[in-house]
Motif scaffolding. Structure first.
Motif, short mmCIF file in Angstrom:
data_model
loop_
_atom_site.label_atom_id
_atom_site.label_comp_id
_atom_site.label_asym_id
_atom_site.label_seq_id
_atom_site.Cartn_x
_atom_site.Cartn_y
_atom_site.Cartn_z
N ARG A 1 -96.06 35.19 67.85
CA ARG A 1 -95.99 34.24 66.72
C ARG A 1 -94.58 33.67 66.60
NH1 ARG A 1 -98.16 32.75 61.45
NH2 ARG A 1 -96.68 31.17 60.84
N ASN A 2 -93.57 34.52 66.67
CA ASN A 2 -92.19 34.06 66.54
C ASN A 2 -91.80 33.09 67.65
OD1 ASN A 2 -91.84 35.57 64.20
ND2 ASN A 2 -90.92 37.29 65.27
N ALA A 3 -92.21 33.40 68.88
CA ALA A 3 -91.90 32.51 70.01
C ALA A 3 -92.60 31.17 69.85
CB ALA A 3 -92.30 33.18 71.32
N ALA A 4 -93.86 31.20 69.44
CA ALA A 4 -94.60 29.96 69.22
C ALA A 4 -93.99 29.16 68.07
CB ALA A 4 -96.07 30.25 68.93
N ASP A 5 -93.62 29.84 66.99
CA ASP A 5 -92.96 29.15 65.87
C ASP A 5 -91.71 28.41 66.34
OD1 ASP A 5 -94.80 30.09 63.98
OD2 ASP A 5 -93.48 31.68 63.23
N ASP A 6 -90.93 29.06 67.20
CA ASP A 6 -89.70 28.43 67.70
C ASP A 6 -90.01 27.17 68.52
OD1 ASP A 6 -88.21 30.43 66.51
OD2 ASP A 6 -87.91 31.56 68.38
N VAL A 7 -91.01 27.25 69.38
CA VAL A 7 -91.38 26.08 70.20
C VAL A 7 -91.85 24.94 69.32
CG1 VAL A 7 -93.02 25.21 71.93
CG2 VAL A 7 -91.95 27.46 72.23
N PHE A 8 -92.72 25.24 68.36
CA PHE A 8 -93.22 24.18 67.47
C PHE A 8 -92.09 23.59 66.63
CE2 PHE A 8 -97.35 26.70 67.76
CZ PHE A 8 -97.84 25.92 68.80
N MET B 1 -114.29 19.19 52.86
CA MET B 1 -113.92 20.52 52.43
C MET B 1 -113.10 21.18 53.55
SD MET B 1 -116.24 23.96 51.85
CE MET B 1 -117.38 23.23 50.72
N GLU B 2 -112.08 21.88 53.17
CA GLU B 2 -111.26 22.60 54.14
C GLU B 2 -111.67 24.06 54.19
OE1 GLU B 2 -107.12 22.10 53.35
OE2 GLU B 2 -107.13 20.04 54.05
N LYS B 3 -111.53 24.66 55.35
CA LYS B 3 -111.83 26.08 55.55
C LYS B 3 -110.55 26.79 55.95
CE LYS B 3 -116.39 26.10 55.29
NZ LYS B 3 -117.22 27.03 54.59
N LEU B 4 -110.41 28.02 55.51
CA LEU B 4 -109.27 28.85 55.85
C LEU B 4 -109.59 29.63 57.11
CD1 LEU B 4 -106.51 30.14 55.11
CD2 LEU B 4 -107.81 31.85 53.82
N ILE B 5 -108.67 29.59 58.08
CA ILE B 5 -108.80 30.36 59.31
C ILE B 5 -107.65 31.36 59.34
CG2 ILE B 5 -108.71 30.29 61.82
CD1 ILE B 5 -109.82 27.45 61.68
N GLN B 6 -107.98 32.61 59.53
CA GLN B 6 -106.95 33.64 59.65
C GLN B 6 -107.10 34.32 61.01
OE1 GLN B 6 -107.74 36.13 56.21
NE2 GLN B 6 -106.03 35.18 55.13
N ILE B 7 -105.97 34.52 61.68
CA ILE B 7 -106.00 35.22 62.96
C ILE B 7 -104.85 36.22 62.98
CG2 ILE B 7 -107.07 33.35 64.26
CD1 ILE B 7 -104.27 32.68 65.35
N ARG B 8 -105.02 37.25 63.77
CA ARG B 8 -103.96 38.23 63.97
C ARG B 8 -103.34 37.97 65.34
NH1 ARG B 8 -103.91 42.12 60.15
NH2 ARG B 8 -105.84 42.45 58.99
N VAL B 9 -102.02 37.88 65.33
CA VAL B 9 -101.27 37.62 66.56
C VAL B 9 -100.06 38.54 66.55
CG1 VAL B 9 -100.01 35.87 67.87
CG2 VAL B 9 -101.99 35.21 66.53
N GLU B 10 -99.70 39.04 67.72
CA GLU B 10 -98.52 39.89 67.82
C GLU B 10 -97.31 39.13 67.28
OE1 GLU B 10 -100.63 39.39 70.30
OE2 GLU B 10 -101.52 41.36 70.60
N GLU B 11 -96.43 39.86 66.60
CA GLU B 11 -95.28 39.24 65.94
C GLU B 11 -94.39 38.48 66.92
OE1 GLU B 11 -91.64 40.39 62.89
OE2 GLU B 11 -92.95 41.97 63.64
N ASP B 12 -94.15 39.05 68.09
CA ASP B 12 -93.28 38.37 69.05
C ASP B 12 -93.90 37.08 69.57
OD1 ASP B 12 -95.15 39.99 70.43
OD2 ASP B 12 -93.87 40.14 72.20
#
Length: 57
Positions: A14-21, A1-12
């Motif tokens: 998240r955007n920087a991490a998205d770019d690296v990934f 079974m999978e579980k949903l994880i939600q976290i709040r992260v500052e937009e900048d």
């Protein structure tokens, strides 16, 4: 079974991490899943040394 994880992260953050990934061919979701899977399989966190150092002071 999978579980949903939600976290709040500052937009900048998240955007920087998205770019690296993205540069490495991953989505943020894939990277987080890889991180959690590695921790679950190894029983270790890349933060272990940080925790130990803080607790030893």
């Amino acid at each position: 079974m999978e579980k949903l994880i939600q976290i709040r992260v500052e937009e900048d953050v998240r955007n920087a991490a998205d770019d690296v990934f993205k540069e490495n061919g991953l989505t943020t979701q894939q990277a987080v899943k890889m991180f959690l899977t590695q921790v679950a399989h190894s029983g270790k966190s890349p933060f272990d040394d940080l925790f130990r150092a803080k607790n030893q002071k």
